[in-house]
Every structure is written in C-alpha cells, then in structure tokens.
Design a protein around this motif. Sequence first.
Motif, PDB file in Angstrom:
ATOM      1  N   LEU A 116      -7.227  -1.936  11.724  1.00 32.27           N
ATOM      2  CA  LEU A 116      -6.416  -2.700  10.791  1.00 32.27           C
ATOM      3  C   LEU A 116      -5.394  -1.798  10.136  1.00 32.27           C
ATOM      4  N   THR A 117      -4.346  -2.435   9.650  1.00 32.10           N
ATOM      5  CA  THR A 117      -3.359  -1.762   8.820  1.00 32.10           C
ATOM      6  C   THR A 117      -3.059  -2.684   7.653  1.00 32.10           C
ATOM      7  N   ALA A 118      -3.169  -2.183   6.464  1.00 31.07           N
ATOM      8  CA  ALA A 118      -2.821  -2.926   5.255  1.00 31.07           C
ATOM      9  C   ALA A 118      -1.689  -2.169   4.576  1.00 31.07           C
ATOM     10  N   ALA A 119      -0.620  -2.879   4.258  1.00 28.99           N
ATOM     11  CA  ALA A 119       0.537  -2.250   3.618  1.00 28.99           C
ATOM     12  C   ALA A 119       0.923  -3.059   2.387  1.00 28.99           C
ATOM     13  N   ILE A 120       1.350  -2.362   1.353  1.00 28.01           N
ATOM     14  CA  ILE A 120       1.693  -3.035   0.103  1.00 28.01           C
ATOM     15  C   ILE A 120       2.747  -2.226  -0.644  1.00 28.01           C
ATOM     16  N   TRP A 121       3.744  -2.932  -1.197  1.00 30.46           N
ATOM     17  CA  TRP A 121       4.658  -2.336  -2.164  1.00 30.46           C
ATOM     18  C   TRP A 121       4.071  -2.638  -3.535  1.00 30.46           C
ATOM     19  N   PHE A 122       4.039  -1.659  -4.411  1.00 31.22           N
ATOM     20  CA  PHE A 122       3.464  -1.880  -5.734  1.00 31.22           C
ATOM     21  C   PHE A 122       4.077  -0.930  -6.747  1.00 31.22           C
ATOM     22  N   ARG A 123       3.911  -1.300  -8.012  1.00 28.74           N
ATOM     23  CA  ARG A 123       4.365  -0.459  -9.123  1.00 28.74           C
ATOM     24  C   ARG A 123       3.302  -0.507 -10.200  1.00 28.74           C
ATOM     25  N   VAL A 124       2.936   0.649 -10.711  1.00 29.80           N
ATOM     26  CA  VAL A 124       1.941   0.744 -11.779  1.00 29.80           C
ATOM     27  C   VAL A 124       2.612   1.371 -12.995  1.00 29.80           C
ATOM     28  N   ASP A 125       2.644   0.612 -14.077  1.00 34.40           N
ATOM     29  CA  ASP A 125       3.190   1.156 -15.320  1.00 34.40           C
ATOM     30  C   ASP A 125       2.143   1.987 -16.042  1.00 34.40           C
ATOM     31  N   GLY A 126       0.886   1.665 -15.854  1.00 29.84           N
ATOM     32  CA  GLY A 126      -0.221   2.400 -16.452  1.00 29.84           C
ATOM     33  C   GLY A 126      -1.529   1.743 -16.057  1.00 29.84           C
ATOM     34  N   PHE A 127      -2.513   2.545 -15.709  1.00 31.05           N
ATOM     35  CA  PHE A 127      -3.829   2.018 -15.354  1.00 31.05           C
ATOM     36  C   PHE A 127      -4.656   1.807 -16.616  1.00 31.05           C
ATOM     37  N   GLY A 128      -5.626   0.902 -16.522  1.00 28.23           N
ATOM     38  CA  GLY A 128      -6.593   0.711 -17.597  1.00 28.23           C
ATOM     39  C   GLY A 128      -7.645   1.809 -17.545  1.00 28.23           C
ATOM     40  N   GLY A 129      -8.581   1.775 -18.433  1.00 31.32           N
ATOM     41  CA  GLY A 129      -9.589   2.824 -18.513  1.00 31.32           C
ATOM     42  C   GLY A 129     -10.758   2.669 -17.561  1.00 31.32           C
ATOM     43  N   ASP A 179       3.397   6.085 -12.345  1.00 25.65           N
ATOM     44  CA  ASP A 179       4.624   6.612 -12.937  1.00 25.65           C
ATOM     45  C   ASP A 179       5.679   5.548 -13.212  1.00 25.65           C
ATOM     46  N   GLY A 180       5.352   4.250 -13.002  1.00 26.41           N
ATOM     47  CA  GLY A 180       6.323   3.189 -13.238  1.00 26.41           C
ATOM     48  C   GLY A 180       7.327   3.018 -12.119  1.00 26.41           C
ATOM     49  N   GLY A 181       7.223   3.814 -11.059  1.00 26.52           N
ATOM     50  CA  GLY A 181       8.128   3.692  -9.913  1.00 26.52           C
ATOM     51  C   GLY A 181       7.484   2.878  -8.793  1.00 26.52           C
ATOM     52  N   TRP A 182       8.301   2.386  -7.865  1.00 22.85           N
ATOM     53  CA  TRP A 182       7.795   1.624  -6.728  1.00 22.85           C
ATOM     54  C   TRP A 182       7.230   2.560  -5.674  1.00 22.85           C
ATOM     55  N   HIS A 183       6.088   2.184  -5.132  1.00 22.23           N
ATOM     56  CA  HIS A 183       5.417   2.962  -4.087  1.00 22.23           C
ATOM     57  C   HIS A 183       5.066   2.046  -2.928  1.00 22.23           C
ATOM     58  N   HIS A 184       5.083   2.588  -1.724  1.00 24.67           N
ATOM     59  CA  HIS A 184       4.677   1.847  -0.533  1.00 24.67           C
ATOM     60  C   HIS A 184       3.432   2.537   0.011  1.00 24.67           C
ATOM     61  N   ALA A 185       2.305   1.842  -0.021  1.00 23.92           N
ATOM     62  CA  ALA A 185       1.053   2.396   0.476  1.00 23.92           C
ATOM     63  C   ALA A 185       0.695   1.692   1.780  1.00 23.92           C
ATOM     64  N   VAL A 186       0.279   2.481   2.751  1.00 23.98           N
ATOM     65  CA  VAL A 186      -0.179   1.955   4.042  1.00 23.98           C
ATOM     66  C   VAL A 186      -1.513   2.596   4.341  1.00 23.98           C
ATOM     67  N   ALA A 187      -2.527   1.771   4.586  1.00 24.82           N
ATOM     68  CA  ALA A 187      -3.855   2.237   4.972  1.00 24.82           C
ATOM     69  C   ALA A 187      -4.116   1.724   6.369  1.00 24.82           C
ATOM     70  N   SER A 188      -4.519   2.607   7.270  1.00 26.22           N
ATOM     71  CA  SER A 188      -4.685   2.209   8.661  1.00 26.22           C
ATOM     72  C   SER A 188      -5.976   2.777   9.248  1.00 26.22           C
ATOM     73  N   TYR A 189      -6.621   1.962  10.069  1.00 26.86           N
ATOM     74  CA  TYR A 189      -7.825   2.364  10.790  1.00 26.86           C
ATOM     75  C   TYR A 189      -7.643   1.903  12.221  1.00 26.86           C
ATOM     76  N   ASP A 190      -7.775   2.811  13.189  1.00 26.37           N
ATOM     77  CA  ASP A 190      -7.506   2.463  14.590  1.00 26.37           C
ATOM     78  C   ASP A 190      -8.733   1.992  15.353  1.00 26.37           C
ATOM     79  N   GLY A 191      -9.852   1.845  14.673  1.00 24.49           N
ATOM     80  CA  GLY A 191     -11.064   1.342  15.319  1.00 24.49           C
ATOM     81  C   GLY A 191     -11.870   2.400  16.024  1.00 24.49           C
ATOM     82  N   GLY A 192     -11.429   3.636  16.001  1.00 25.79           N
ATOM     83  CA  GLY A 192     -12.123   4.686  16.739  1.00 25.79           C
ATOM     84  C   GLY A 192     -12.884   5.645  15.914  1.00 25.79           C
TER      85      GLY A 192
END
Length: 192
Positions: A116-129, A179-192
Amino acid sequence: MAGGPDSLLYVPGSSLQGIDHFGYTVADGEGNERMGSVVVETRARELVVYLKLDETAGTDAADSSGYDHGGELRGDFTFEAGSVPGHHGRALKLAGVDGEYLSLGSDSDFDLQKGLTAAIWFRVDGFGGAGGESLVAKGGDAWRLTRDGTGAALRFTLTGVQVGGSAAGELRGRLLVNDGGWHHAVASYDGG
C-alpha cells in the motif's frame, strides 16, 4: 496456479484485468474426486481512493479515484465549519477533537495486504499534549500514519508485519512537522 496441500494460489498473467475463471479437481487418493470452479476479478494495482477534500458544505467527501469510496465526516463536524484554503485548492481543518474524523467505512478494497501507499498533504499549527494523533489509518491498528508519540515527527506502523522480531513494522520520520507549514507525507509498503 500453485499451492501446498491445503491451499490454492492463483496468479493471473501480468496483463490480465477483469474477470477470469478456472476449474479444479480435488481427489483424496482413494478414487473420490470433486470438481469445482472459481471466478476471480483482477484489478491493476492502482489508486483505490482519492479525496480532494475541496467540499464546502455537508458531511460527505467525494472520491475522485473512480471506485466510489467517498468519505463521511463524523462527530459534530461539517465542511462549512472545517473547509479552509489548502496547499492545492481547499483543505479540511481538524481541531484534534475526539470523535471528529473522516471515515471511509470498512470496504475490503482497504484490506491492503500485498502492499500500500498512503499519501497526504497536511499542516500542523501545533500538536496537543496527548500524542499519537492519526493523520490517516485503517481501523485502530491495521496500518496508520501518526504523530510519533508526543514528539513532532511522524511514524508509519503496519500491524502484523514482522520486522526484526517485532509484531509490527514501523518507520519513524525525523522531520519535525509542527511548524505551521504544508508537508507531504507518503508511507509505502511493497508487501515484501
């Protein structure tokens, strides 16, 4: 086809897409036989769901992949309240409130065991505790891209994948994403 004494493995040709079928015979070595047939639908490994999240009203998120896997906002949450300018068009602003999330249901198309491959654009202004917030996940523990504990980096976890003797495969990022900026995260697993 190949397999062991209690299994059957069907491997279609690399160019086959659509409906295929095959017959088989099971024999017990004492002259008893039974015949059967199997119909299989094969699909190319391709995009299963694509949510633009560019809606501005309601609680339904349209799927642009062609597989009709639209999502639904859960909790006391609507696109009127959560639609904001995004990196590409619109985005959905989640405040980290328990019970507010976007659900895709439990379609078998998301039971991705061969990779699988999961990709997401996201922005974090601040995480909770509390830590461990999910950005994208299948259920509570199948696979997930989350905040790594209470840190500011990400972690991709696959339950049931043996890595170094552990019960789950994990990859940990090092980039701090709060950091309040946009990030593109991609997580991938090739099944092997």
